[in-house]
Design a protein around this motif. Sequence first.
Motif, PDB file in Angstrom:
ATOM      1  N   ARG A 299     -22.784  -2.757  14.966  1.00 28.26           N
ATOM      2  CA  ARG A 299     -23.697  -2.640  16.100  1.00 28.26           C
ATOM      3  C   ARG A 299     -23.071  -3.148  17.403  1.00 28.26           C
ATOM      4  N   GLY A 300     -21.830  -3.615  17.329  1.00 28.44           N
ATOM      5  CA  GLY A 300     -21.136  -4.102  18.510  1.00 28.44           C
ATOM      6  C   GLY A 300     -20.099  -3.114  18.987  1.00 28.44           C
ATOM      7  N   ARG A 301     -19.887  -3.084  20.293  1.00 30.23           N
ATOM      8  CA  ARG A 301     -18.797  -2.293  20.863  1.00 30.23           C
ATOM      9  C   ARG A 301     -18.361  -2.944  22.156  1.00 30.23           C
ATOM     10  N   ILE A 302     -17.140  -2.614  22.579  1.00 26.27           N
ATOM     11  CA  ILE A 302     -16.604  -3.202  23.801  1.00 26.27           C
ATOM     12  C   ILE A 302     -15.910  -2.119  24.602  1.00 26.27           C
ATOM     13  N   VAL A 303     -16.157  -2.121  25.917  1.00 26.03           N
ATOM     14  CA  VAL A 303     -15.619  -1.075  26.785  1.00 26.03           C
ATOM     15  C   VAL A 303     -14.931  -1.700  27.988  1.00 26.03           C
ATOM     16  N   ASN A 304     -13.927  -0.997  28.505  1.00 20.88           N
ATOM     17  CA  ASN A 304     -13.148  -1.460  29.650  1.00 20.88           C
ATOM     18  C   ASN A 304     -13.803  -0.957  30.943  1.00 20.88           C
ATOM     19  N   GLN A 305     -14.887  -1.622  31.346  1.00 12.82           N
ATOM     20  CA  GLN A 305     -15.644  -1.266  32.541  1.00 12.82           C
ATOM     21  C   GLN A 305     -16.199  -2.522  33.177  1.00 12.82           C
ATOM     22  N   SER A 306     -16.603  -2.410  34.425  1.00 11.50           N
ATOM     23  CA  SER A 306     -17.407  -3.473  35.016  1.00 11.50           C
ATOM     24  C   SER A 306     -18.830  -3.353  34.482  1.00 11.50           C
ATOM     25  N   LEU A 307     -19.566  -4.443  34.535  1.00 13.11           N
ATOM     26  CA  LEU A 307     -20.938  -4.420  34.049  1.00 13.11           C
ATOM     27  C   LEU A 307     -21.803  -3.470  34.870  1.00 13.11           C
ATOM     28  N   THR A 308     -21.623  -3.482  36.189  1.00 17.82           N
ATOM     29  CA  THR A 308     -22.418  -2.598  37.045  1.00 17.82           C
ATOM     30  C   THR A 308     -22.151  -1.138  36.706  1.00 17.82           C
ATOM     31  N   ASP A 309     -20.887  -0.766  36.577  1.00 16.39           N
ATOM     32  CA  ASP A 309     -20.549   0.620  36.248  1.00 16.39           C
ATOM     33  C   ASP A 309     -21.107   1.022  34.888  1.00 16.39           C
ATOM     34  N   HIS A 310     -21.033   0.110  33.935  1.00 19.14           N
ATOM     35  CA  HIS A 310     -21.568   0.445  32.609  1.00 19.14           C
ATOM     36  C   HIS A 310     -23.071   0.677  32.653  1.00 19.14           C
ATOM     37  N   LEU A 311     -23.770  -0.173  33.383  1.00 22.30           N
ATOM     38  CA  LEU A 311     -25.227  -0.048  33.417  1.00 22.30           C
ATOM     39  C   LEU A 311     -25.686   1.244  34.081  1.00 22.30           C
ATOM     40  N   THR A 312     -24.889   1.816  34.961  1.00 17.92           N
ATOM     41  CA  THR A 312     -25.288   3.081  35.578  1.00 17.92           C
ATOM     42  C   THR A 312     -25.438   4.198  34.556  1.00 17.92           C
ATOM     43  N   THR A 313     -24.828   4.039  33.382  1.00 20.94           N
ATOM     44  CA  THR A 313     -24.912   5.059  32.331  1.00 20.94           C
ATOM     45  C   THR A 313     -26.050   4.790  31.355  1.00 20.94           C
ATOM     46  N   ALA A 314     -26.744   3.663  31.500  1.00 19.50           N
ATOM     47  CA  ALA A 314     -27.801   3.288  30.554  1.00 19.50           C
ATOM     48  C   ALA A 314     -29.158   3.809  31.030  1.00 19.50           C
ATOM     49  N   PRO A 315     -30.028   4.220  30.101  1.00 19.37           N
ATOM     50  CA  PRO A 315     -31.358   4.701  30.479  1.00 19.37           C
ATOM     51  C   PRO A 315     -32.233   3.594  31.069  1.00 19.37           C
ATOM     52  N   ASP A 316     -33.252   3.991  31.817  1.00 13.91           N
ATOM     53  CA  ASP A 316     -34.229   3.042  32.344  1.00 13.91           C
ATOM     54  C   ASP A 316     -34.872   2.266  31.192  1.00 13.91           C
ATOM     55  N   GLY A 317     -35.075   0.964  31.404  1.00 11.53           N
ATOM     56  CA  GLY A 317     -35.817   0.146  30.454  1.00 11.53           C
ATOM     57  C   GLY A 317     -35.195   0.025  29.081  1.00 11.53           C
ATOM     58  N   SER A 318     -33.880   0.167  28.981  1.00  7.08           N
ATOM     59  CA  SER A 318     -33.240   0.235  27.655  1.00  7.08           C
ATOM     60  C   SER A 318     -32.620  -1.069  27.186  1.00  7.08           C
ATOM     61  N   ASN A 337     -26.126  -7.199  44.806  1.00  4.24           N
ATOM     62  CA  ASN A 337     -27.295  -6.329  44.886  1.00  4.24           C
ATOM     63  C   ASN A 337     -27.109  -5.056  44.075  1.00  4.24           C
ATOM     64  N   ALA A 338     -25.888  -4.529  44.056  1.00  3.86           N
ATOM     65  CA  ALA A 338     -25.628  -3.353  43.223  1.00  3.86           C
ATOM     66  C   ALA A 338     -25.834  -3.679  41.753  1.00  3.86           C
ATOM     67  N   LEU A 339     -25.371  -4.856  41.326  1.00  2.44           N
ATOM     68  CA  LEU A 339     -25.552  -5.269  39.937  1.00  2.44           C
ATOM     69  C   LEU A 339     -27.031  -5.435  39.607  1.00  2.44           C
ATOM     70  N   TRP A 340     -27.768  -6.132  40.457  1.00  2.00           N
ATOM     71  CA  TRP A 340     -29.172  -6.417  40.144  1.00  2.00           C
ATOM     72  C   TRP A 340     -30.062  -5.183  40.259  1.00  2.00           C
TER      73      TRP A 340
END
Length: 405
Positions: A299-318, A337-340
Amino acid sequence: MNISAQAQLDAAVRQDTDATTGHLEQLFSRLFLGLVYPQIWEDPLVDMAALQISPDDNLVCIASGSCNMMSYLTAGPASVTAVDLSPAHVALGRLKLTAAQNLPDHAALYQFFGRADMASNMRLYDRYLRHSLDDQSRAFWEGRSPFRRRLSLFQKGFYRYGLLGRFLGAVHLVARLGRVDFSRLLAARTQTEQQAFFDAEIAPLFDMWLVKKLAGFRASLFGLGIPPAQYDKLAADGGGDVLPVLRERVRKLTCDFPIRENYFAWQAFARCYDPSPDAALPPYLQAQNFEALRSYANRGRIVNQSLTDHLTTAPDGSKQGYVLLDAQDWMNDAQLNALWREITRTASSGARVIFRTGGTADILPGRVAPALLGRWSYDDEASRHGSARDRSAIYGAFHLYHFEG
């Protein structure tokens, strides 16, 4: 050199237009392309108590040495995604996930990552890990650093390497110049003995001319993963001088927890984990957690991205939990502000955000837009409790926010 990773690191660290600071930030980002943290320096027990992990939780964290991701998995969440801009940290996290799923038993996992200093670790890698590891991570570990094959670090004492390991080696050199022998501290039976050792042996080191001189350089704490902007926050807590802040944090590491219960102190003062059978270890290395770790490692994975960039690919409320480490100390207001914005968009009701700060104050009020931060509530009591119980003692404070929806 990984150009993409370098560009992302430069963007993450860059805060100042001052030429001197800019050069320091560039040097810091280049150092972060390699291995910095062989072990993470945030206490996962504090994290897990604050996150209150449930089987339905989808967590996202910054990886660092990945001890946090691995430890969260022992609690059985729905998923843990770790992100990191350092290719070396990504390779380390993937090696740990592969080991949890493929090594034959807890003894082998402990030998590889707990001892991390045995010649037979190469045989464990060849037999159980090599053919299950992804191509990129295998190329990293089987490739060479300037002087040795990287995989050989697990035969030579892994925790002595990386930027942090070498920084601690330098600290031990200074301690030897001051004729300090840490073995008496590691053998202490009471916290009273630990306090006496600190007062008599460690505290005087901070009065040495060499220590005072080195502490005045903003690059002196790069080995702790502290960039110029975070150094300045530490110095501000000391009235412009970082040395009294460092002294107090070393005192906390030395004195505030029984030495047998604090594996961070062992890493600092012995550069390894306590070898005793009942020693304190990160949760993922504890024998009683091995079966849970093996069950949930997929259930774990690790990716070479910034947290902000990764979250842009995640669905709302996920997402239900976010672990930011001290990354926000590196950020300017636009980056915060971009992160939050992405955290708030992807958070489900009741989601939790935890982070550390180099200084003692919460850095978000007045910097993150009220329209964003106003949707979150700060848990003052839990934050104070987490700050007091964080055995790593390196940070000024621990912080917890709840999403109000």
